[in-house]
Design a protein around this motif. Structure first.
Motif, PDB file in Angstrom:
ATOM      1  N   ARG A  89       1.015  -1.246   0.039  1.00 21.01           N
ATOM      2  CA  ARG A  89       0.141  -0.031  -0.061  1.00 21.01           C
ATOM      3  C   ARG A  89       0.902   1.228   0.004  1.00 21.01           C
ATOM      4  NH1 ARG A  89      -4.932   0.668   4.221  1.00 21.01           N
ATOM      5  NH2 ARG A  89      -3.170   1.715   5.571  1.00 21.01           N
ATOM      6  N   ASP A 133      -6.992   5.759  -2.006  1.00 19.01           N
ATOM      7  CA  ASP A 133      -7.576   6.343  -0.911  1.00 19.01           C
ATOM      8  C   ASP A 133      -7.196   5.323   0.396  1.00 19.01           C
ATOM      9  OD1 ASP A 133      -9.141   4.281  -1.394  1.00 19.01           O
ATOM     10  OD2 ASP A 133     -11.029   5.349  -1.675  1.00 19.01           O
ATOM     11  N   ARG A 134      -6.591   4.086  -0.176  1.00 18.74           N
ATOM     12  CA  ARG A 134      -6.036   3.158   0.756  1.00 18.74           C
ATOM     13  C   ARG A 134      -7.049   2.111   1.543  1.00 18.74           C
ATOM     14  NH1 ARG A 134      -2.392   6.702   4.833  1.00 18.74           N
ATOM     15  NH2 ARG A 134      -0.970   8.062   3.212  1.00 18.74           N
ATOM     16  N   TYR A 135      -8.421   2.433   1.161  1.00 19.23           N
ATOM     17  CA  TYR A 135      -9.279   1.694   2.031  1.00 19.23           C
ATOM     18  C   TYR A 135      -9.925   0.574   1.098  1.00 19.23           C
ATOM     19  CZ  TYR A 135      -8.808   5.670   5.019  1.00 19.23           C
ATOM     20  OH  TYR A 135      -8.378   6.737   5.610  1.00 19.23           O
ATOM     21  N   GLN A 136      -9.411   0.752  -0.151  1.00 21.12           N
ATOM     22  CA  GLN A 136     -10.300  -0.503  -1.080  1.00 21.12           C
ATOM     23  C   GLN A 136      -8.913  -1.043  -1.635  1.00 21.12           C
ATOM     24  OE1 GLN A 136     -12.569   2.077  -3.180  1.00 21.12           O
ATOM     25  NE2 GLN A 136     -14.235   2.219  -1.625  1.00 21.12           N
ATOM     26  N   ASP A 150     -13.746  -3.744  -0.161  1.00 24.96           N
ATOM     27  CA  ASP A 150     -13.594  -2.881   1.019  1.00 24.96           C
ATOM     28  C   ASP A 150     -12.907  -3.340   1.840  1.00 24.96           C
ATOM     29  OD1 ASP A 150     -13.754  -0.392   2.397  1.00 24.96           O
ATOM     30  OD2 ASP A 150     -15.555  -1.435   3.705  1.00 24.96           O
ATOM     31  N   PRO A 152     -11.701  -2.546   5.343  1.00 21.90           N
ATOM     32  CA  PRO A 152     -12.361  -2.653   6.851  1.00 21.90           C
ATOM     33  C   PRO A 152     -13.500  -3.868   6.913  1.00 21.90           C
ATOM     34  CG  PRO A 152     -12.325  -0.712   6.092  1.00 21.90           C
ATOM     35  CD  PRO A 152     -12.044  -1.190   4.897  1.00 21.90           C
TER      36      PRO A 152
END
Lengths: 529, 830
Positions: A89, A133-136, A150, A152
Motif C-alpha cells: 500500500r 484512498d487506501r481503503y479499497q 472494502d 475494513p
C-alpha cells in the motif's frame, strides 16, 4: 625541403555499441547479486516508503528483501497455491496478494498471518492493487471479472465483467481513487470508474496484454503484450501514441525510471531495454541469463531488480559515491603549476632577440628506422610484443608501407627461428582479419617463398606453418558458406521486392532497347579476401 | 589553316623551366632559365619573374653568360640562332645566325669571341649524332649577324648539355658520351679518349651521364648510370691516367657541378637528394634530402654563395651554400599524362590538376604562376625508378569550392588495386583544404568518374568499373565527441551489371545521368528512382553533358562509335544527332555553349555550339595534331565585349586545353592579345634591386622636391584630376582594374601638363633663392594686411604678394631678384 611524412596508421572505428551518456549511466551498476527462489518470480514491488524494501512474489511465497540484504527480511508463506502480485500500500504498511486458490489475502507487513481474506472470485487472481484512498482493494481474475473490495469490512463493493478473457494486469490511478485500468488476454485495456457501472474507456492492444504502467502524470498509459510496447494518450480518449517493437519475444513487464525520463521493459527474450520517453528510442540494453518475468527499479535508480522464469532474482546496485572517492585518493601528485609556467610568462624587452627553438618532430620508432631505410629493423620494431598484441594495425601499416616501398621481401628475409616464429604467430593471429587480410596475405606469400627451402629444419616453425595452413583452409570453407548464404539471400530479396517498372513512354521506340527493372537494392556486402 | 582571322590558338604559360640548366647572374641576384621559346629572368630572392626575353622562334636550348661582359647573356635555340641579351634591361642586343639547330652552348673566358655549340653531325646520317663546333663571333655593329666561321672541335658528343665541361682556365674541354670520356687540349690540339667496359661482371652499367671539371685543378668528375661518381686525374697521358670512384647514389647521377673555388662537388640524381662532397675529403658529405623530385641540373652562382637545382617536376630550388633551401621557383608540373580532368577551383579560379606525384597543383591561369601544391596522398615519396606510386586520378570541387573530392589509386602489378576516396573541406582560417574523410576502397574496381552535385546540397557520385555507382552524402556527426560531419555512402545502384563510364548532374542538381556502356540512365537525386533510360546504339557512351541555362532540357552524350547525340529530357526523345568522333565534350559553366573536340584525320577540330540547335557557333579546324583529351572552361576575370557571333562564346569564359604533347593552349582574339601586350609593357619596371620601386618613387621625389615645394606653394589642386581620384577612391576595390593599369592614370591626374610646369619651374628656380630673404618681408606683409583689411582677400601665403600691394614693394622685389640673377650666360653669348 619537406620533412619526413610518418607512416599513416589507419584509424578503425571501434566495434560494439557507441559509448553515450546513457550507457555510462546504465553501466554504472555493480555486479549483480543473484538469489535463487523456489519458482518463477512473477512479481516485484518496491515499498513506497524508506528503506524501500521490495516484495518478491515467487511460487507459494512472498519474500520481502531489504535494500541491501541478501536474505529475505520477511516471508509470507500462508498460501495454499501460487501467490500472485504482492503489492504494497502507499504507506508501506499493508501488502495484498492474489492466489491461484481464488482468495485474495491482505497482510500486515510486520505480521505473519493474513489480516483479511477476500473470497468471491471463482478462478485464480493474478492482479491485486490498492486504490489511492487506501481503503479499497482492486483485483482482477482469470474468471474475467475485476472487483473492488472494502478493506475494513472485507466485502465486495463492485464487480465488472466486461473482459472476455483472463485479466492478467491492472493498475490503479494514484491521483484518483475511483479509477483503475485493467489489461486482459482478450487484447483490450479498459479504464473503469467506480462511480459508473461500465468501463469508461477501452483500447485495443492487439495482443494479450501482459503489463500496464501509468506515467506519474497519468496522462499516458503504457501497455505491454506480445512483442509490442504501446503508449496510449488517456487525455485524448486513449489514442495510440507510439508502438514499440524492440523485443523478439513477449514483453512481460514494464517499469519507469525514477525521474520518469526512461522506460524499461523486460521480456521473455532475456533482455531489458531502456527507452527514452521523449524519442521512444532504445538507449540501452541489459542482457540476462533467463526469460524475464518481473522488473523493478528502486527509487533514484539505486538498484535494478529482475526476476526470471528460472527463479533467480538478480539485484544490481548502483556504484556508490565511495568508489569514485577512492579514485581521487589514488590520483598521482602532479608537479605544481609553477613548474609549467616557469619562463613562459616572461615578456621580452624591446631590444631582445627572440630565438625560436627548432621544433623537433617526434617520430615513432618504426618511422625512425623507415626514415633511415632500415627496412628489416623497422619491421622488427613494429613486431615488438606490445605493438604486435595491442596495436596490430601499426604492425600491418608498417608491413604495408614496406610493401609500397617494394622492400617487404628484404625485410622479411634473413630471420632466425625466433624472429620467424614471431612473424608467423602474428600472421596466424590476424591473417583472417578482414581488415588486414590483403596486406598479410601478400606477406604470407613472401614468407613461404623465402623460407620454403628451410621447411623441416625447425619443429616450431613447421608447427606454426601447419596451423596457418589449417586456419586458411577453414577460412576458405567459411567464406564459401557465406557466399552460399549470400546467394540465397539475393534470391529471397529478388522475390520479395516488387518489380519496379521504368515509367514507360514513347522512348522505347526511340531507344530501340527494351526496359527492365533496375536493381536498386543495396546488396549486403560481404568482403571476401 | 585558320578559318577565322580573329580567333587564334595561342600558348598560354605553363612552359618548362627545367629544360636546361639555369644560370646565375654574376651578382647572384638573378636566375636565368630557358623556358620554351623565351628566356625568363627570375629574382633569386623573391622568386618573381622579372623579365621575359622573347625573340627566339623555337625552343631555347642553352644559356651562358658572356665571359667578357657579365651583364650580357648568350642564348641558343633550335631555330639556329644565338642571341645576345642584356638581361638587366631585357633588351636583345645581337642575333648571330648559325644556320643549324643548336642543342647546347659553352663558352670560356680564355676563348674570347668564340662560342662552342653542339649541333647535329652533318655527315652522319644518324639523327642522334652530334658534334661540338667552335663558332667565331664576327665583330660587327649590326643587329643581325651571320656567323659562318665554324670549325669542328669534337665529333660524336652527347646532346645533353651536362656532358661537356670546360677544364681549368679553359685549357681543355671534357666530353662524355656513351662509354667514353674524351678530353681535348686546346694548346696541343689533341684529344685523349678513355673508355670503360660496358658492364663489369656484376651487371653494373658504366655508361657516363654527365661530367664536370674542377676549376682549379686538373680533375674531371664524371657521373655514371650506376650511381658512381668517378674522379679522373692525370688524364693528359694516354696510359697513366688514374680514377677513383665515389659511390652514394643508388641510381643514375643526374647532374654534377663543382663550386667556383673547387672545394665542393655537388651531385644529384633520381633520389632527389643534393649531395655535397668535400673535394679531397670525400668521406665527408652533406646532404639535402627530400627536394621533391629528381635533380636534372645543378648550377652554382659565380661567387659560390648560392646553388640551384632544377628538378624534373618543373621546379628550381635555390639553396644557400650552407645547404639550406632559400627559394623555390615552381612552374606548372606536367607529368607524362594528366590523370585527373582539368578542374577550375571555384574559389581561386585556379586550374587544378595532378602535379607532383601524389599532389594536386593549383595553377593560376591569369598570372601563369603555380599557387600551391596540395598533398593528397600524404605519404613519404620514395624516389626510386620502377616503383609503383599512388597517383591522384580523379578530382572534383563542389559548386562553392567548400569541398574537394579526390581519388588516388595504386595499381600494384601483383596484388589488387588500392583505392582511396578522400574528401577535403576548405578551411577558412588556413585558406586551404583539410582532410575530412578517407574512404579506403570505395569501389572494387577503378573509379571511372567522379562528380559533385552542382547545387548547394553536398552530394557526390562516383561511378566505377565494378558496375556500381555510389552516392556519397555528408552525414551529421554520429558521436557527441567529434563535431565535424563526415561523408558516408548514401546510395548504391547498378544497371543490368553494366559498367558505368561517366556520370553528370543537371544544372539544378535534380537529375543524375549515368552512362552504362550503351545506355544512359537518368535518376532523380531526390528519391533515387530510375526515371528513364536513353540509348543510341551502337557504341558506348563516352561523355555526358547536361545543357545549361536556357538549354537545360537537353542532355548531350557522345559515344565511341562517332556519335554526338542530343536528347530532349522533356519528351525523352532524341532531338538530333550527328556523326563525329568527339573525344571531349565540355559545357561552359557560364553560358549555354558547349565545346566538342573532334578527332579527324590525325588532328583535332573544335566545334562550339548550343544544344538547342545542331549548328556550330564556331569551328576551328586542326587545333592541334593528335587527340585533345583534357580541356576546361575557365571563367574570365573581366568580361569581353565581342559582338560577332563566332567570338561571343569567348566573352565570359576561356577555353584551355592540353595538346597531346602536354602544351597548355587557349583560344584568344586579336583584340585581347593587343590588350594583353599593352598591359605587359606597362608592367615592365626597371628592376634594380637596390633601386626598389619604393626607392624609385622616393628618389625621384627627392630630386624634384626642392622644385615642387616652391612650385606647390603657388598651385591649387588641378581640377581635372579630382574626378579620377574620386573614381579611384569611391569605386569598390574588387571591381577596379589592376593597380598597375590605374597607376599611370592616377599619377597623371595629379600632374599638371608638362608644358606649363616647365615654365613655372623656371620661374620658381629663380625665385627659390630669393624666397628666404622674402620671409622677413612677408612677415611685414601679413602685418600690413591686418592693418589694411580691404586687401586681405589676396591671401597671405598662396597669393602673389606682388599684386595687391603697392608698386613700390613689387619693384623693390623685382630689383632684388634682378640683382640676384646669374647673368653669366650672357657672357657665353659674347
Amino acid at each position: 625541403m619537406s620533412s619526413f611524412k610518418p607512416t599513416k596508421i589507419p584509424v578503425y572505428p571501434k566495434l560494439g555499441e557507441k559509448v553515450t551518456q546513457e550507457t555510462l549511466y546504465w553501466k554504472d551498476y555493480k555486479a549483480p547479486i543473484q538469489i535463487k527462489e523456489f519458482g518463477a518470480i512473477t512479481n516485484l514491488d518496491f515499498s513506497p516508503v524508506a528503506p524501500h524494501n521490495f516484495a518478491v512474489t515467487a511460487f507459494t511465497r512472498i519474500h520481502i528483501y531489504g535494500p541491501f540484504s541478501q536474505e529475505p527480511v520477511k516471508t509470507f508463506t500462508k498460501f495454499k497455491d501460487n501467490a500472485y502480485c504482492g503489492r504494497f500500500r502507499s504507506d508501506g504498511q499493508l501488502l495484498v496478494a492474489g492466489c491461484e486458490d481464488t482468495q485474495v489475502r491482505l497482510f500486515d507487513v510486520c505480521g505473519k498471518v493474513a489480516l483479511r481474506m477476500f473470497k468471491g472470485h471463482t478462478k485464480a487472481v493474478h492482479v491485486t492493487d490498492f486504490t489511492s484512498d487506501r481503503y479499497q482493494i482492486f483485483t482482477g481474475s482469470d474468471d474475467y471479472t475485476c472487483r473492488l473490495w472494502d478493506i475494513p469490512n472485507s466485502t465486495e463493493l463492485l464487480s465488472y465483467q466486461e473482459h472476455t478473457d483472463y485479466i492478467r494486469c491492472g493498475i490503479t490511478s494514484k491521483l484518483n481513487s475511483n479509477l483503475f485500468i485493467t489489461g486482459s488476454y482478450d487484447h483490450t485495456l479498459k479504464v473503469f470508474d467506480t462511480r459508473t457501472d461500465k468501463s469508461v474507456l477501452s483500447m485495443d492492444h492487439g495482443q494479450p496484454v501482459e503489463s500496464l504502467l501509468l506515467y506519474p502524470s497519468e496522462g499516458l498509459l503504457v501497455s505491454a503484450g506480445g512483442r509490442y510496447v504501446k503508449v496510449w494518450d488517456l487525455l485524448k480518449a486513449g489514442e495510440p501514441l507510439v508502438s514499440l517493437k524492440n523485443h523478439h519475444k513477449t514483453v512481460t513487464c514494464l517499469c519507469l525510471s525514477s525521474n520518469g525520463q526512461r522506460l524499461l521493459s523486460g521480456s521473455l527474450d532475456r533482455h531489458v531495454k531502456v527507452y527514452n520517453t521523449t524519442t521512444y528510442k532504445v538507449v540501452h540494453n541489459f542482457d540476462y541469463a533467463a526469460s524475464i518475468l518481473s522488473l523493478g527499479l528502486a527509487p533514484n535508480d539505486e538498484s535494478i531488480v529482475v526476476g526470471m522464469t528460472n527463479g533467480i532474482l538478480s539485484i544490481k546496485h548502483r556504484k556508490g559515491s565511495e568508489d569514485s572517492k577512492e579514485g581521487v585518493v589514488q590520483q598521482r601528485r602532479r608537479p605544481s603549476y609553477r613548474v609549467f609556467v616557469k619562463g613562459k610568462n616572461y615578456v621580452p624587452k624591446q631590444d631582445d632577440y627572440l630565438i625560436g627553438k627548432p621544433v623537433k618532430e617526434h617520430l615513432a620508432k618504426y618511422d625512425r628506422q623507415l626514415k633511415k631505410f632500415n627496412v628489416s629493423k623497422a619491421l622488427d620494431t613494429a613486431l615488438e610484443t606490445y605493438t604486435r598484441t595491442r596495436k596490430p594495425e601499426i604492425t600491418v601499416a608498417v608491413i604495408k608501407e614496406l610493401d609500397r616501398r617494394g622492400k617487404l621481401k628484404n625485410a622479411l628475409a634473413g630471420r632466425d627461428e625466433q624472429g620467424l616464429s614471431r612473424l608467423l604467430s602474428f600472421l596466424i593471429g590476424h591473417v583472417v582479419n578482414q581488415r588486414f587480410a590483403p596486406v598479410l596475405i601478400t606477406a604470407a606469400d613472401m614468407i613461404l617463398d623465402i623460407y620454403r627451402s628451410t621447411i623441416g629444419q625447425s619443429p616450431v616453425i613447421d608447427r606454426q606453418l601447419l596451423r596457418l595452413q589449417d586456419l586458411i583452409e577453414r577460412e576458405i570453407d567459411y567464406e564459401q558458406d557465406l557466399l552460399e548464404v549470400l546467394g540465397m539471400l539475393d534470391a529471397i530479396f529478388a522475390c520479395s521486392l516488387p518489380k519496379k517498372e521504368v515509367p514507360s513512354s514513347n522512348i522505347s521506340r526511340q531507344n530501340g532497347l527494351t526496359q527492365g527493372e533496375s536493381s536498386t537494392t543495396v546488396p549486403p556486402q560481404i568482403q571476401t579476401s | 589553316m585558320v578559318e577565322h582571322g580573329e580567333i587564334r590558338v595561342v600558348h598560354r604559360g605553363g612552359s618548362k623551366i627545367n629544360f636546361r640548366q639555369p644560370v646565375f647572374t654574376h651578382d647572384s641576384r638573378f636566375l636565368l632559365c630557358a623556358s620554351a621559346n623565351a628566356v625568363k629572368v627570375f629574382s633569386a630572392s623573391t622568386e618573381e619573374c622579372v623579365h621575359h626575353l622573347v625573340g627566339h622562334t623555337d625552343l631555347v636550348t642553352g644559356l651562358i653568360l658572356r665571359p667578357s661582359n657579365h651583364l650580357q647573356v648568350f642564348s641558343c635555340s633550335l631555330d639556329g640562332t644565338v642571341r645576345l641579351w642584356d638581361y638587366d634591361d631585357g633588351i636583345l642586343i645581337k642575333t648571330f645566325v648559325v644556320g643549324f639547330p643548336i642543342y647546347s652552348i659553352y663558352a670560356s673566358g680564355s676563348h674570347d669571341g668564340v662560342l662552342f655549340l653542339t649541333i647535329p653531325a652533318k655527315n652522319d646520317k644518324r639523327s642522334d649524332a652530334f658534334q661540338l663546333v667552335a663558332v667565331q663571333l664576327p665583330q660587327s655593329s649590326e643587329q643581325l649577324v651571320e656567323a659562318r666561321e665554324i670549325s669542328a672541335v669534337l665529333p660524336d658528343v652527347s646532346a645533353n648539355p651536362g656532358a661537356i665541361s670546360f677544364g681549368r682556365a679553359g685549357q681543355y674541354i671534357a666530353s662524355v658520351c656513351g662509354l667514353h670520356l674524351e678530353v681535348f687540349f686546346f694548346k696541343k690540339q689533341k684529344s685523349f679518349r678513355f673508355s670503360l667496359k660496358e658492364e663489369n661482371n656484376k651487371g653494373i652499367k658504366n655508361t657516363f651521364t654527365c661530367a664536370a671539371c674542377h676549376p682549379k685543378e686538373d680533375c674531371i668528375a664524371t657521373g655514371h648510370e650506376d650511381g658512381k661518381i668517378r674522379l679522373w686525374r692525370n688524364f693528359s697521358h694516354k696510359k697513366e691516367y688514374t680514377h677513383s670512384a665515389l659511390h652514394w647514389h643508388h641510381d643514375a647521377v643526374g647532374a654534377l657541378s663543382f663550386t667556383p673555388e673547387g672545394t665542393n662537388l655537388l651531385s644529384g640524381g633520381v633520389e632527389s637528394v643534393l649531395v655535397l662532397w668535400r673535394y679531397n675529403q670525400e668521406t665527408q658529405k652533406d646532404f639535402l634530402p627530400r627536394l621533391g623530385a629528381a635533380i636534372a641540373h645543378i648550377a652554382v652562382s659565380p661567387d659560390g654563395s648560392l646553388f640551384c637545382t632544377a628538378h624534373s617536376d618543373n621546379k628550381i630550388t635555390v639553396i644557400h651554400s650552407y645547404v639550406r633551401v632559400s627559394a623555390v621557383i615552381q612552374g606548372l608540373v606536367r607529368g607524362d599524362r594528366i590523370w585527373t580532368d582539368l578542374v577550375v577551383d571555384p574559389r581561386s579560379k585556379a586550374l587544378v590538376m595532378n602535379g607532383k606525384p601524389g599532389h594536386l597543383q593549383f595553377y593560376s591561369l591569369q598570372r601563369d604562376k603555380l599557387l600551391y601544391n596540395l598533398d593528397i596522398v600524404q605519404q613519404e615519396y620514395i624516389h626510386e625508378s620502377g616503383l609503383d606510386q599512388f597517383e591522384v586520378v580523379k578530382v572534383d570541387f563542389d559548386a562553392g569550392g567548400n569541398w574537394l573530392a579526390t581519388v588516388e589509386e595504386r595499381k600494384q602489378n601483383s596484388a589488387e588495386l588500392e583505392l582511396n576516396l578522400k574528401l577535403w573541406a576548405f578551411d577558412e582560417q588556413t585558406q586551404s583544404f583539410v582532410l575530412n574523410t578517407t574512404v579506403p576502397a570505395p569501389h572494387e574496381d577503378r573509379i571511372s568518374d567522379l562528380s559533385f552535385s552542382p547545387d548547394r546540397t553536398t552530394l557526390l557520385v562516383s561511378a566505377s568499373r565494378d558496375g556500381h555507382f555510389k552516392a556519397w552524402a555528408l552525414a551529421p556527426p554520429t558521436d557527441a565527441e567529434d563535431q565535424s560531419p563526415s561523408w558516408c555512402c548514401d546510395f548504391v545502384a547498378s544497371y543490368h551489371g553494366l559498367a558505368p563510364h561517366c556520370c553528370g548532374f543537371s544544372a539544378d542538381g535534380s537529375l543524375l545521368a549515368v552512362g552504362f556502356q550503351e545506355v544512359v540512365t537518368v535518376w532523380s537525386t531526390a528519391s533515387w528512382e530510375l526515371l528513364t533510360t536513353l540509348s543510341q546504339p551502337p557504341g558506348h557512351v563516352r561523355n555526358l553533358c547536361f545543357g545549361r541555362l536556357s538549354c537545360s532540357k537537353y542532355l548531350l552524350g557522345t559515344t565511341t562509335k562517332n556519335q554526338l547525340c542530343c536528347w530532349n529530357l522533356l519528351s525523352c526523345s532524341l532531338e538530333w544527332s550527328t556523326s563525329m568522333d568527339v573525344t571531349l565534350l565540355l559545357a561552359d559553366p557560364l553560358s549555354e555553349n558547349m565545346a566538342a573536340f573532334c578527332f579527324e584525320a590525325g588532328s583535332t577540330d573544335l566545334f562550339v555550339f548550343k544544344p538547342s540547335e545542331p549548328r556550330p557557333l564556331f569551328s576551328h579546324k586542326a587545333v592541334c595534331s593528335g587527340r585533345v583529351l583534357r580541356a576546361v572552361f575557365s571563367p574570365r576575370e573581366e568580361l569581353l565585349e565581342g559582338c560577332e557571333e563566332d567570338v561571343q562564346w569567348l566573352n565570359s569564359s576561356r577555353l584551355f586545353f592540353f595538346t597531346p604533347s602536354m602544351d597548355l593552349m587557349t583560344f584568344s582574339t586579336k583584340a585581347e592579345e593587343d590588350r594583353l601586350m599593352a598591359s605587359s609593357k606597362q608592367l615592365v619596371i626597371g628592376d634594380q634591386v637596390s633601386m626598389t620601386p619604393f626607392n624609385l618613387l622616393l628618389g625621384k621625389r627627392g630630386q624634384t622636391e626642392g622644385q615642387e615645394v616652391a612650385a606647390g606653394s603657388e598651385r591649387v589642386q588641378p581640377p581635372q584630376g579630382s574626378s579620377a581620384v574620386k573614381e579611384l577612391l569611391q569605386t569598390p576595390a574588387h571591381v577596379l582594374p589592376s593597380t598597375s593599369y590605374l597607376c599611370s592614370m592616377f599619377v597623371q591626374s595629379l600632374l599638371i601638363s608638362t608644358s606649363d610646369k616647365r615654365e613655372q619651374n623656371n620661374v620658381t628656380e629663380e625665385e627659390m633663392e630669393s624666397e628666404k630673404e622674402e620671409d622677413d618681408s612677408e612677415d611685414e606683409e601679413t602685418q600690413s594686411s591686418a592693418v589694411k583689411p580691404d586687401v586681405a582677400s589676396g591671401g597671405g601665403r598662396t597669393g602673389d604678394p606682388t599684386r595687391p600691394h603697392g608698386l613700390t614693394k613689387a619693384q623693390t622685389k623685382e630689383l632684388r631678384r634682378v640683382r640676384k640673377l646669374d647673368y653669366s650666360w650672357l657672357r657665353d653669348l659674347d
